[in-house]
Design a protein around this motif. Structure first.
Motif, mmCIF file in Angstrom:
data_model
loop_
_atom_site.group_PDB
_atom_site.id
_atom_site.type_symbol
_atom_site.label_atom_id
_atom_site.label_comp_id
_atom_site.label_asym_id
_atom_site.label_seq_id
_atom_site.Cartn_x
_atom_site.Cartn_y
_atom_site.Cartn_z
ATOM 1 N N VAL A 44 8.370 -22.632 24.411
ATOM 2 C CA VAL A 44 7.224 -23.024 25.243
ATOM 3 C C VAL A 44 5.952 -23.158 24.403
ATOM 4 N N MET A 45 5.761 -22.240 23.459
ATOM 5 C CA MET A 45 4.516 -22.226 22.683
ATOM 6 C C MET A 45 4.597 -23.069 21.409
ATOM 7 N N GLY A 46 5.751 -23.689 21.195
ATOM 8 C CA GLY A 46 5.885 -24.551 20.014
ATOM 9 C C GLY A 46 6.002 -23.786 18.702
ATOM 10 N N PHE A 47 6.524 -22.530 18.760
ATOM 11 C CA PHE A 47 6.679 -21.737 17.534
ATOM 12 C C PHE A 47 7.969 -22.071 16.782
ATOM 13 N N CYS A 48 8.809 -22.913 17.353
ATOM 14 C CA CYS A 48 10.011 -23.343 16.618
ATOM 15 C C CYS A 48 10.158 -24.853 16.800
ATOM 16 N N SER A 49 10.917 -25.472 15.928
ATOM 17 C CA SER A 49 11.109 -26.927 16.017
ATOM 18 C C SER A 49 12.177 -27.242 17.062
#
Length: 261
Positions: free
Chosen positions: A115-120
């Motif tokens: 959700v927070m864009g911490f992984c690709s």
């Protein structure tokens, strides 16, 4: 449809009495785990402010700290980020005689990281593909694995997060992610639904807990654990969970209001 939950709240004395009876059962369970060299792993996932900390605290309250481990990992280091994703969790898995309770787990990747864009995108899809195999390996190695998802309504989450702001004893719980949790409610719902669809399997099913009422959620998580795990002198009448509060995930529950939209 709204998250339906119109049941009468349990009163404090009734709750305390029930909790003590269940904690006595947990001590019996631990004696069994130690005697038989069993390995128990319990994952707690859920919305921010879903009640994971409080539930884990009640479970471990009267257990031997030597054989009971609570694992709550912080942000991954640079080394963690360059390692195999599951690597940082593996050292914390239970050995014989141990019960490990993960306060959030590898499912961070299917929730907050997504959700927070911490992984690709690649890392996210790789995770969903491989986690069932990883869990199957754990189960085949003799680990008893339970996965709980604490589900709360949007209104209840908002109320609890506001309560954290006001309560000086809960300040440690406040994080920048909390603020985002409210804003990203729908994104988290979608991520959760995909996680259930892709990672609920026979060897490691998801158990959903309707946690708007903290007290009955805690009691029913403990009942469900005790119900699922074998141990000597189990009080069967005591450990029957309320299937309105704790139940195995099924897709139909997303549509009928049993799981919060």
């Amino acid at each position: 449809m709204k998250h339906k939950h119109n049941r009468k709240k349990i009163d404090k004395d009734e709750y305390q009495a029930a909790l003590i009876r269940l904690q006595i059962e947990l001590v019996k369970l631990q004696k069994h785990i130690i005697k038989h060299g069993e390995k128990v792993l319990i994952l707690f996932e859920g919305r921010d402010a879903g009640g994971k900390d409080g539930s884990i605290k009640r479970i471990t309250q009267h257990l031997s700290p030597r054989e009971t481990r609570v694992v709550a990992l912080g942000k991954p280091s640079d080394r963690d980020q360059s390692s195999w994703y599951f690597q940082r969790y593996v050292p914390h898995l239970p050995a014989a005689q141990e019960m490990a309770l993960f306060n959030r787990s590898w499912y961070n990747r299917a929730g907050v990281e997504r959700v927070m864009g911490f992984c690709s995108d690649g890392e996210y899809h790789e995770f969903l593909e491989t986690v069932p195999d990883f869990e199957l390996m754990l189960v085949r190695s003799g680990i008893k694995l339970l996965k709980y998802y604490l589900d709360i309504s949007r209104e209840e989450q908002k109320r609890r997060l506001e309560d954290r702001e006001r309560d000086p004893l809960k300040q440690w719980k406040i994080s920048p992610i909390d603020v985002e949790a409210v804003k990203h409610w729908d994104d988290y719902s979608l991520a959760r639904n995909i996680m259930f669809a892709r990672t609920h399997h026979l060897d490691a099913p998801w158990t959903v807990v309707r946690a708007d009422d903290k007290k009955s959620a805690r009691l029913n998580i403990i009942k469900d654990m005790l119900f699922r795990l074998d141990y000597k002198d189990k009080n069967d009448a005591e450990v029957l969970p309320d299937t309105d509060i704790v139940f195995n995930y099924a897709e139909s529950y997303l549509k009928n209001g049993m799981i919060a939209e």
